[in-house]
Design an enzyme around this catalytic site. Sequence first.
Site: not given
Ligand code: SAH
Length: 371
Positions: A98, A111, A118, A122, A125, A171-172, A225-227, A302, A345
């Site tokens: 997508e 985007c 992927c 995570c 995701c 994807g990463e 992506s720290l989280h 999301n 996202c």
């Molecule tokens: N693989 C890359 C790109 C991922 S998408 C990465 O990990 O950075 C971009 C962002 O969306 C990342 O920070 C990812 O962690 C975040 N993301 C993934 N799932 C999500 C969700 N369900 N709700 C909000 N953000 C999310």
Amino acid sequence: MSSAPDTTRTNLLGLQKTDLESFVGELGNKPFRARQLMNWLYKRGEGDIAAMTDLAKDFRAQLLTCAEVVVPEIVKTQIASDGTRKWLLSGGNGQAFEMVYIPEEDRGTLCISSQVGCALDCSFCSTAQQGFNRNLTTAEIVGQVWLANRELGWKVGDDRILTNIVFMGMGEPLANFRAVVPAIRIFLDDLGFDISRRRVTLSTSGLVPQIYKLAEEVNCALAVSLHAPDDELRSQLVPINRKHNIAELLEACWHYLDEQNGRSVTFEYVMLDGINDQPEHARGLARLLRDKPAKLNLIPFNPFPGTNYRRSPQAAIEKFRDELTQRGIIVTIRKTRGDDIDAACGQLAGQVTDRTIVRLGSKTFGLQVRA
Ligand code: SAH
């Protein structure tokens, strides 16, 4: 332009300038032909080689026998109530990925995806739930931007519609280093899409060795992506953390900025109710990022089918932000866009039916990263 790749032909969209020069050189032509081609492809959005009228006739005839301009085929288009658009694109063999266009007052962001599925797994995701199928090619990555311009009705002489490109789709990107780096070069090249380096953002879950390699190869903006503020929690949410912990990751980020003369790294932080959204998490983050060239982007979670996570309430997100701003951290809250069409996202799921590689979190950290 067609959407059915012919394996005996070279897709011109997959060639960065130096490769295009070698390609035309092998055909016995001077390097300036490569510049002419790039002008047609990227400045004029022309995908039909026969219509590239200022190319010498015999050069055009040569190209028609061995080159093509192929973009991914659109399987489905959806438009959200806020104007966000999502395209489902074919990756062949029943696979799909997508891309999402997010219009804002002062910019238009595309985007894009770098892989079908992927492998990073995570836990919050949606793409991770799909597993991994394959890396996209450079042509498929560049083709997304080329195609979006066409779909959005961009014409020669118009202002740009796409001002920003973010690798935040499926994807990463750093796990597909070989294809992603030439694509970024085409985005940045003044003969290519000519987008400024601060407006092309690669987002990574934290593949530390590849961040060091990236610093040697291209100069674009970095998002990470720290989280979570500590390794225990981050390892649960972002399994790659078990291989490369937060300290190593931050070291790599500061190195990247030093090498690239960059201003700051954007750290993404998904807001998960009751998981990582408490004041102590904010304080932990502030300790990590205080006095560092960092910006924090809070992303309201999301949801997607099958997830047990919940989005933090708006009041909790704002309180979290305030805890951080009081400690001198620059924080923004990402506006949720396109969620009525699952374009926000982490909601991108594409269609990954054939998972050739197990997910990272399930068993192994033997992730194949070819670079
Ligand atoms: N693989 C890359 C790109 C991922 S998408 C990465 O990990 O950075 C971009 C962002 O969306 C990342 O920070 C990812 O962690 C975040 N993301 C993934 N799932 C999500 C969700 N369900 N709700 C909000 N953000 C999310």
